[in-house]
Motif scaffolding. Structure first.
Motif, PDB file in Angstrom:
ATOM      1  N   UNK A   1       3.674   9.121   6.461  1.00 26.01           N
ATOM      2  CA  UNK A   1       4.055   9.775   5.217  1.00 26.01           C
ATOM      3  C   UNK A   1       2.782  10.267   4.553  1.00 26.01           C
TER       4      UNK A   1
ATOM      5  N   UNK B   1       5.098   6.954  12.892  1.00 26.28           N
ATOM      6  CA  UNK B   1       5.694   7.672  11.762  1.00 26.28           C
ATOM      7  C   UNK B   1       4.647   7.683  10.652  1.00 26.28           C
TER       8      UNK B   1
ATOM      9  N   UNK C   1      -2.026   5.213  -3.268  1.00 26.79           N
ATOM     10  CA  UNK C   1      -1.668   5.224  -1.847  1.00 26.79           C
ATOM     11  C   UNK C   1      -1.657   6.674  -1.373  1.00 26.79           C
ATOM     12  N   UNK C   2      -2.426   6.995  -0.332  1.00 25.62           N
ATOM     13  CA  UNK C   2      -2.461   8.369   0.184  1.00 25.62           C
ATOM     14  C   UNK C   2      -1.716   8.526   1.503  1.00 25.62           C
ATOM     15  N   UNK C   3      -1.559   7.451   2.220  1.00 25.52           N
ATOM     16  CA  UNK C   3      -0.859   7.525   3.498  1.00 25.52           C
ATOM     17  C   UNK C   3       0.007   6.276   3.699  1.00 25.52           C
ATOM     18  N   UNK C   4       1.139   6.480   4.349  1.00 24.43           N
ATOM     19  CA  UNK C   4       1.940   5.362   4.857  1.00 24.43           C
ATOM     20  C   UNK C   4       2.136   5.629   6.349  1.00 24.43           C
ATOM     21  N   UNK C   5       2.088   4.586   7.156  1.00 20.02           N
ATOM     22  CA  UNK C   5       2.356   4.784   8.578  1.00 20.02           C
ATOM     23  C   UNK C   5       3.233   3.669   9.121  1.00 20.02           C
ATOM     24  N   UNK C   6       3.888   3.998  10.203  1.00 18.72           N
ATOM     25  CA  UNK C   6       4.679   3.010  10.936  1.00 18.72           C
ATOM     26  C   UNK C   6       4.219   3.042  12.379  1.00 18.72           C
TER      27      UNK C   6
ATOM     28  N   UNK D   1       8.254   1.818   0.463  1.00 15.48           N
ATOM     29  CA  UNK D   1       8.541   2.310  -0.886  1.00 15.48           C
ATOM     30  C   UNK D   1       8.270   1.221  -1.929  1.00 15.48           C
TER      31      UNK D   1
ATOM     32  N   UNK E   1       1.144   1.312  -7.183  1.00 15.64           N
ATOM     33  CA  UNK E   1       0.953   2.331  -8.224  1.00 15.64           C
ATOM     34  C   UNK E   1       0.926   1.676  -9.601  1.00 15.64           C
TER      35      UNK E   1
ATOM     36  N   UNK F   1       4.476   0.671  -2.234  1.00 14.63           N
ATOM     37  CA  UNK F   1       3.839   1.835  -2.863  1.00 14.63           C
ATOM     38  C   UNK F   1       4.037   1.793  -4.374  1.00 14.63           C
ATOM     39  N   UNK F   2       5.249   1.490  -4.770  1.00 13.86           N
ATOM     40  CA  UNK F   2       5.573   1.462  -6.198  1.00 13.86           C
ATOM     41  C   UNK F   2       4.813   0.345  -6.912  1.00 13.86           C
TER      42      UNK F   2
ATOM     43  N   UNK G   1      12.257   0.140   3.819  1.00 17.42           N
ATOM     44  CA  UNK G   1      12.262  -0.004   2.359  1.00 17.42           C
ATOM     45  C   UNK G   1      10.978  -0.662   1.880  1.00 17.42           C
TER      46      UNK G   1
END
Lengths: 416, 416
Positions: B41, B39, A36-41, A23, A30, A26-27, A20
């Motif tokens: 996104x 992972x 934000x162009x990428x999210x990674x784990x 998200x 914004x 990112x919000x 979570x």
């Protein structure tokens, strides 16, 4: 300004917890105009973390990271970032003190490994953690900024809101002001439909909807040179929103429905008591979450058994045998009964089929009656909370409580 | 076998929806012995999607993708993957038929762009979608496999379970089994301290700790040829853990403390009633979360006011005036009183200062008494829940409930 979100933790990677944080961040980014162009784990692994960090900085100016700040040997985020920026690690006395204080207050012994959380890359900006032991931090050099935050959302979110946003805003010369309009009783897509043209054309202030547990929050955010200018820009937008969805708004900048209810009860000096069957204490639990609720709330009865509905709340045996526990009549007598028992101004009640079992064709899962009783106003409302999902029981109980709070609020506004 | 998860969708990237798919898929893959190291996104953007796909295949054998299979022009996943594998796109008649059927069933007209969903890379293995229009698919060539799934969880999950797992099991030669050991009463770092040598040397089975809300879960995971072999490898590890932190373990593979309590009450046919002051209904709310709890729970009283403690629960006026509401004596009489009122086997109670206000030097915030009353066992416990954080009230209430559940569980185990 471009950002990436890099969440660290084997528990995320293995799917033990849902991410979570990504998200949320990112919000929030914004909202302050950062793309934000990428999210990674990535897991708690030094090589892969390092590689991910390098990749992220090859594409972005800001990398916001969560997780891996804890006391254990597999918490590596700080060390990896320090290495990337060629910084030494040193003990931060202030962080150590607040960690020590944290354990003192809990009266728990601080284990040696907790000191690791006070080791910081030299020159980092440190974010105090009000809700846990691991401080957050930021390092900024050569137009690259890394922001490191603790993984638990309850620690990360307040830190992000109170420390990281002002920190990132420092890269710009504007002030940001937001107000949250709380809406209950309309789905997110319905709200978006009704406000479509308003939202579509909103750039500054922006209007962003957030949906959660049957509620929608509309966050209105303005950026300007001064706080006052922001407020002047926001006021007419809120007015416009109120004109369209006004009757579903239960508050602006209020934390949640129970807070709105308790504040209104205190303001009007009205007392309440609760008689709960299907909600099982959820309503009294939510009322008593609010500091000061004891001024207006003295008694809740969770009458799960019919016997208790009768003996404690005084629901008549005829009502129970003729109409059943889940009925308009029982709801009404429960509200009357608890009001009498507590000598309160208002009594509310819930009775229904929360599921997953217990439903019949006549009284299916999701059928709930809620009632309010007071000298000035009485009402029973039938709810049909059809959901049919794995978490139906939780949904039915939650939505029942939401509807009770909304009912109490409207009665307080119109009758007191 | 290594896998990566690549989720496609601007709504994920902007934080408009939380990425529950990644967690779901990661967990399912772990379960069949496929490791996930990353992972990611990415938004609905052709270049970035292509770049992400190439990066993923540079590190992994399998890339599981979600999203971007829909009918609109910005749904690009299939086309990008086809390009990667140098495959042409062709109309799949069977997919077209099932999309047409889907619209027929809904009695909605099928728009032209929906046909796009039946266009498939030549040679792909197609997964039928029982819950929506976009079929899933897989392409496997030269030891690289891409699995493409629809974004909505309600479509993705059943497809994954029923079609993708059997498909992927063909690639894996080991089985994975996990058990979760639930620990309450020890912090994460304390648990790790005590289990350090055991955890550090654990490779197969692995031991991983997860902390949440004052609890620690230890997940023990083994990989072997058969489920039975896994179980045989795990059993002695659980035994070792029990030898060290046994008295803090409240269950294995049980969802939470309230579930452990309700299951034990049902198993032993023992009924319980609750009298809550500082917890305000939290305990009854948590008990009634569990389906079937009505078998063992009939009555909870939230006696926030002294008046209710006296009139409803029968706490004597002398006790209240001599010792105060927050005292050992009041806790004891509350537990006795609610047990009598509900005619239950066990009565439990809570009374304390949850804060943030209401504390005094003698009775500070965090001072709580919990009591249990039954024919076989009576006890009052004094808790000092010092915390001093923004969410102190929530913490005190939560930890009070946790302690009550732990107390009930130990009484049930030793006395019933």
């Amino acid at each position: 300004m471009k950002a990436e979100i890099l969440c660290v933790g084997t528990e995320l990677l293995l799917g033990d917890i849902v991410n979570t944080n990504a998200a949320y961040i990112a919000k929030e980014l914004a909202n302050i105009g950062i793309d934000v162009y990428y999210q990674s784990v990535v897991g708690d692994n030094n090589d892969r973390l390092k590689e991910s960090l390098e990749l992220a900085f090859s594409r972005a100016d800001i990398v916001v990271m969560t997780g891996g700040l804890g006391p254990t040997y597999d918490d590596l985020t700080k060390e990896t970032v320090a290495e990337y920026f060629h910084k030494k690690m040193a003990l931060d006395e202030e962080s150590l003190k607040s960690i020590t204080d944290f354990f003192d207050r809990l009266k728990r012994p601080m284990t040696e490994n907790n000191k690791k959380q006070a080791m910081m890359p030299v020159g980092a900006k440190i974010f105090h953690n009000d809700n846990g032991t691991a401080p957050g931090l930021a390092i900024s050099e050569n137009d690259k900024t890394a922001v490191l935050l603790p993984g638990p959302p309850a620690e990360m979110r307040p830190m992000f809101r109170h420390a990281v946003i002002p920190y990132l805003m420092g890269f710009s010369d504007k002030v940001l002001v937001s107000h949250n309009i709380r809406v209950f009783g309309l789905g997110e897509s319905r709200v978006e439909d009704m406000l479509y043209s308003l939202m579509k054309n909103s750039t500054n202030p922006t209007i962003a909807p957030y949906a959660k547990q049957g509620e929608v929050t509309l966050r209105v955010t303005a950026a300007a040179d001064t706080k006052q200018k922001c407020e002047e820009m926001i006021a007419p937008v809120i007015k416009n929103i109120e004109d369209i969805v006004g009757k579903y708004i239960y508050g602006v900048d209020v934390a949640n429905l129970q807070t709105a209810v308790v504040e209104e009860l205190i303001r009007k000096n009205v007392t309440i008591a609760t008689a709960e069957s299907c909600t099982g204490g959820l309503i009294s639990e939510r009322i008593t979450q609010i500091p000061g609720s004891s001024k207006v709330f003295g008694c809740g009865v969770c009458s799960y058994a019919n016997d208790i509905k009768h003996c404690v709340l005084g629901v008549s045996e005829e009502t129970l045998s003729q109409y059943g526990a889940v009925s308009e009549q029982t709801a009404k007598e429960m509200a009357q009964g608890v009001r009498r028992l507590a000598k309160s101004d208002i009594g509310v009640s819930t009775t229904g089929i929360a599921g997953p079992g217990g439903g019949t064709p006549e009284k299916p899962v999701g059928l709930v009656y809620i009632a309010i009783d007071s000298e000035r106003f009485q009402k029973v409302i039938k709810l049909e909370l059809n959901y049919h999902k794995a978490d139906e029981r939780e949904y039915v109980r939650h939505m029942t409580a939401q509807n009770v709070f909304k009912l109490v609020l409207s009665v307080l506004k119109e009758n007191y």
